[in-house]
Design a protein around this motif. Structure first.
Motif, PDB file in Angstrom:
ATOM      1  N   ASN A 213      51.805  26.757  88.846  1.00 46.97           N
ATOM      2  CA  ASN A 213      52.190  25.427  88.399  1.00 46.97           C
ATOM      3  C   ASN A 213      52.611  24.630  89.634  1.00 46.97           C
ATOM      4  O   ASN A 213      53.490  25.037  90.384  1.00 46.97           O
ATOM      5  N   LYS A 214      51.955  23.493  89.834  1.00 48.24           N
ATOM      6  CA  LYS A 214      52.141  22.688  91.038  1.00 48.24           C
ATOM      7  C   LYS A 214      53.608  22.318  91.262  1.00 48.24           C
ATOM      8  O   LYS A 214      54.146  22.469  92.361  1.00 48.24           O
ATOM      9  N   TYR A 215      54.269  21.845  90.200  1.00 52.06           N
ATOM     10  CA  TYR A 215      55.637  21.356  90.376  1.00 52.06           C
ATOM     11  C   TYR A 215      56.622  22.485  90.654  1.00 52.06           C
ATOM     12  O   TYR A 215      57.559  22.332  91.432  1.00 52.06           O
ATOM     13  N   ARG A 216      56.383  23.631  90.021  1.00 50.12           N
ATOM     14  CA  ARG A 216      57.278  24.762  90.268  1.00 50.12           C
ATOM     15  C   ARG A 216      57.116  25.239  91.707  1.00 50.12           C
ATOM     16  O   ARG A 216      58.096  25.496  92.406  1.00 50.12           O
ATOM     17  N   THR A 217      55.871  25.343  92.153  1.00 51.58           N
ATOM     18  CA  THR A 217      55.619  25.770  93.530  1.00 51.58           C
ATOM     19  C   THR A 217      56.266  24.799  94.505  1.00 51.58           C
ATOM     20  O   THR A 217      56.927  25.207  95.460  1.00 51.58           O
ATOM     21  N   GLN A 218      56.110  23.489  94.248  1.00 51.12           N
ATOM     22  CA  GLN A 218      56.728  22.487  95.125  1.00 51.12           C
ATOM     23  C   GLN A 218      58.242  22.627  95.141  1.00 51.12           C
ATOM     24  O   GLN A 218      58.871  22.571  96.191  1.00 51.12           O
ATOM     25  N   SER A 219      58.817  22.790  93.952  1.00 54.56           N
ATOM     26  CA  SER A 219      60.269  22.915  93.863  1.00 54.56           C
ATOM     27  C   SER A 219      60.764  24.124  94.634  1.00 54.56           C
ATOM     28  O   SER A 219      61.779  24.080  95.311  1.00 54.56           O
ATOM     29  N   LEU A 220      60.028  25.231  94.510  1.00 56.99           N
ATOM     30  CA  LEU A 220      60.489  26.483  95.097  1.00 56.99           C
ATOM     31  C   LEU A 220      60.203  26.574  96.587  1.00 56.99           C
ATOM     32  O   LEU A 220      60.953  27.188  97.331  1.00 56.99           O
ATOM     33  N   GLU A 221      59.110  25.946  97.029  1.00 57.48           N
ATOM     34  CA  GLU A 221      58.678  26.180  98.408  1.00 57.48           C
ATOM     35  C   GLU A 221      58.947  25.034  99.374  1.00 57.48           C
ATOM     36  O   GLU A 221      58.932  25.236 100.585  1.00 57.48           O
ATOM     37  N   SER A 222      59.181  23.815  98.855  1.00 58.00           N
ATOM     38  CA  SER A 222      59.421  22.697  99.775  1.00 58.00           C
ATOM     39  C   SER A 222      60.790  22.827 100.425  1.00 58.00           C
ATOM     40  O   SER A 222      61.662  23.523  99.916  1.00 58.00           O
TER      41      SER A 222
ATOM     42  N   ILE B 165      54.362   1.319  99.219  1.00 60.26           N
ATOM     43  CA  ILE B 165      55.105   1.928  98.109  1.00 60.26           C
ATOM     44  C   ILE B 165      56.582   1.545  98.229  1.00 60.26           C
ATOM     45  O   ILE B 165      57.068   1.226  99.313  1.00 60.26           O
ATOM     46  N   SER B 166      57.257   1.575  97.077  1.00 55.96           N
ATOM     47  CA  SER B 166      58.651   1.139  97.055  1.00 55.96           C
ATOM     48  C   SER B 166      59.587   2.300  97.392  1.00 55.96           C
ATOM     49  O   SER B 166      59.171   3.468  97.418  1.00 55.96           O
ATOM     50  N   ALA B 167      60.837   1.942  97.614  1.00 59.01           N
ATOM     51  CA  ALA B 167      61.851   2.967  97.904  1.00 59.01           C
ATOM     52  C   ALA B 167      61.973   3.951  96.736  1.00 59.01           C
ATOM     53  O   ALA B 167      62.085   5.161  96.936  1.00 59.01           O
ATOM     54  N   LYS B 168      61.897   3.429  95.509  1.00 57.88           N
ATOM     55  CA  LYS B 168      61.968   4.339  94.355  1.00 57.88           C
ATOM     56  C   LYS B 168      60.773   5.298  94.348  1.00 57.88           C
ATOM     57  O   LYS B 168      60.931   6.492  94.121  1.00 57.88           O
ATOM     58  N   ALA B 169      59.579   4.766  94.609  1.00 62.27           N
ATOM     59  CA  ALA B 169      58.385   5.618  94.610  1.00 62.27           C
ATOM     60  C   ALA B 169      58.484   6.684  95.693  1.00 62.27           C
ATOM     61  O   ALA B 169      58.137   7.847  95.470  1.00 62.27           O
ATOM     62  N   LEU B 170      58.998   6.298  96.844  1.00 54.95           N
ATOM     63  CA  LEU B 170      59.143   7.256  97.944  1.00 54.95           C
ATOM     64  C   LEU B 170      60.054   8.412  97.533  1.00 54.95           C
ATOM     65  O   LEU B 170      59.738   9.579  97.730  1.00 54.95           O
ATOM     66  N   LEU B 171      61.175   8.072  96.920  1.00 49.43           N
ATOM     67  CA  LEU B 171      62.171   9.097  96.611  1.00 49.43           C
ATOM     68  C   LEU B 171      61.807   9.922  95.379  1.00 49.43           C
ATOM     69  O   LEU B 171      62.068  11.120  95.335  1.00 49.43           O
ATOM     70  N   ALA B 172      61.237   9.268  94.376  1.00 52.03           N
ATOM     71  CA  ALA B 172      61.226   9.944  93.072  1.00 52.03           C
ATOM     72  C   ALA B 172      59.854  10.237  92.477  1.00 52.03           C
ATOM     73  O   ALA B 172      59.781  10.808  91.399  1.00 52.03           O
ATOM     74  N   SER B 173      58.772   9.885  93.147  1.00 55.94           N
ATOM     75  CA  SER B 173      57.487  10.253  92.548  1.00 55.94           C
ATOM     76  C   SER B 173      56.856  11.382  93.363  1.00 55.94           C
ATOM     77  O   SER B 173      57.211  11.590  94.525  1.00 55.94           O
ATOM     78  N   GLU B 174      55.973  12.105  92.722  1.00 51.57           N
ATOM     79  CA  GLU B 174      55.209  13.194  93.370  1.00 51.57           C
ATOM     80  C   GLU B 174      56.066  14.363  93.870  1.00 51.57           C
ATOM     81  O   GLU B 174      55.555  15.249  94.542  1.00 51.57           O
ATOM     82  N   GLN B 175      57.369  14.352  93.561  1.00 55.49           N
ATOM     83  CA  GLN B 175      58.250  15.433  94.054  1.00 55.49           C
ATOM     84  C   GLN B 175      58.122  15.639  95.565  1.00 55.49           C
ATOM     85  O   GLN B 175      58.084  16.765  96.054  1.00 55.49           O
ATOM     86  N   ARG B 176      58.014  14.508  96.316  1.00 56.09           N
ATOM     87  CA  ARG B 176      57.968  14.618  97.780  1.00 56.09           C
ATOM     88  C   ARG B 176      59.234  15.289  98.297  1.00 56.09           C
ATOM     89  O   ARG B 176      59.219  16.040  99.258  1.00 56.09           O
ATOM     90  N   ILE B 177      60.341  14.927  97.640  1.00 54.82           N
ATOM     91  CA  ILE B 177      61.633  15.512  98.006  1.00 54.82           C
ATOM     92  C   ILE B 177      62.075  16.312  96.782  1.00 54.82           C
ATOM     93  O   ILE B 177      62.429  15.725  95.758  1.00 54.82           O
ATOM     94  N   PRO B 178      62.018  17.650  96.859  1.00 58.22           N
ATOM     95  CA  PRO B 178      62.210  18.459  95.655  1.00 58.22           C
ATOM     96  C   PRO B 178      63.582  18.250  95.015  1.00 58.22           C
ATOM     97  O   PRO B 178      64.599  18.348  95.698  1.00 58.22           O
ATOM     98  N   GLY B 179      63.576  17.908  93.747  1.00 66.53           N
ATOM     99  CA  GLY B 179      64.830  17.757  93.009  1.00 66.53           C
ATOM    100  C   GLY B 179      65.358  16.338  92.973  1.00 66.53           C
ATOM    101  O   GLY B 179      66.366  16.072  92.327  1.00 66.53           O
ATOM    102  N   VAL B 180      64.704  15.425  93.683  1.00 67.38           N
ATOM    103  CA  VAL B 180      65.130  14.017  93.630  1.00 67.38           C
ATOM    104  C   VAL B 180      64.278  13.301  92.588  1.00 67.38           C
ATOM    105  O   VAL B 180      63.057  13.293  92.687  1.00 67.38           O
TER     106      VAL B 180
END
Ligand SMILES: [Zn+2]
Length: 274
Positions: free
Chosen positions: A126-135, A159-174
């Motif tokens: 699962n993409k999101y779980r892997t990102q959460s666990l490995e990023s 892209i906006s500040a919100k998109a940077l922080l909260a989309s695509e799980q770039r920063i895990p858990g934010v």
């Protein structure tokens, strides 16, 4: 919603409460909840879980991951509320999953808005779980200013500040919860385009990201969310549904709310100019 501060808090609470207990029974959903996502038929989780012993638990990103004997995993994310009940507690009427232990305690799972429960052996792709666990977690040292600036430089400039922080799980858990106070503390409006941020503002954003997440984690999560024992977190949110319409703690202007990118954003129009 489980975001980084809640994931870490709940992971620790599960670790301290459930390790070494053995699962005696597993009950599937009492009713259909459209936005509870299971990785397979939850009525079959019983076969995977009964007789297994809890080995460890950890919160990472938006996931709380529980490891059981026989390399079996129970993983929850987003709006799943996993709640502990001590001995002699009555079984609730409604739940998406309920697990009992050999010391007469149980945990029940309900869903707020949307969320997922995965139970599996060995691994589950699962993409999101892997990102959460490995990023790299924003709370660890490796996540430094240089790392953050590189992360920004890789993104499209509009892209906006919100998109940077909260989309695509770039920063895990934010996600859309914790970002509100992060942006407030940085003095940046959620709709600001990242190309318009000065070096000073990027540095403020980095500091606010680290410091706000740390304060939320130290407080055992935000006051808008419940922990494993059903208690609200002790971190007092500056911007949330709890404070909407109240005065900004810095300037006394009213806290505003806007629908933006599939969720509400809260901001102070004076401290976070667009
Ligand atoms: Zn203000």
């Amino acid at each position: 919603m489980i975001e980084l501060p809640e994931a870490i808090t709940i992971g620790k609470q599960v670790q301290d409460t459930l390790v070494n207990l053995t699962i005696t029974e597993v009950l599937g959903p009492t009713h259909l909840h459209k936005f509870t996502f299971f990785n397979s038929d939850p009525n079959l989780f019983r076969d995977l879980l009964v007789g297994k012993q809890i080995k460890s638990a950890e919160g990472k990103g938006i996931f709380v991951d529980i490891r059981l004997s026989d390399n079996t995993f129970l993983s929850i994310f987003d709006g799943i509320n996993m709640k502990y009940a001590g001995p002699n507690t009555e079984i609730p009427d409604k739940y998406q999953l309920l697990i009992t232990f050999d010391n007469d305690t149980f945990i029940s799972f309900t869903t707020r808005m949307y969320g997922g429960i995965y139970v599996f052996k060995d691994s589950f792709d699962n993409k999101y779980r892997t990102q959460s666990l490995e990023s790299i977690s924003p709370l660890c040292e490796e996540f430094n200013q240089a790392y953050f600036e590189e992360l920004i430089s890789k993104e499209k400039k509009d892209i906006s500040a919100k998109a940077l922080l909260a989309s695509e799980q770039r920063i895990p858990g934010v996600g859309n919860g914790v970002l509100q106070d992060i942006l407030f503390n940085a003095g940046i409006h959620p709709k600001r385009k990242i190309f318009s941020l000065s070096d000073r503002e990027k540095s403020n954003l980095f500091q606010a990201l680290k410091n706000t997440l740390q304060a939320m984690t130290d407080g055992g999560g935000r006051d808008t969310e419940s922990d494993f024992f059903g208690n609200k977190g002790k971190y007092k949110t500056i911007l949330s549904k709890n404070t909407y319409g109240m005065s900004c703690p810095h300037c006394n202007d009213k806290i505003h709310k806007d629908a933006y990118m599939g969720g509400s954003v809260y901001f102070c129009p004076t401290c976070q100019k667009l």
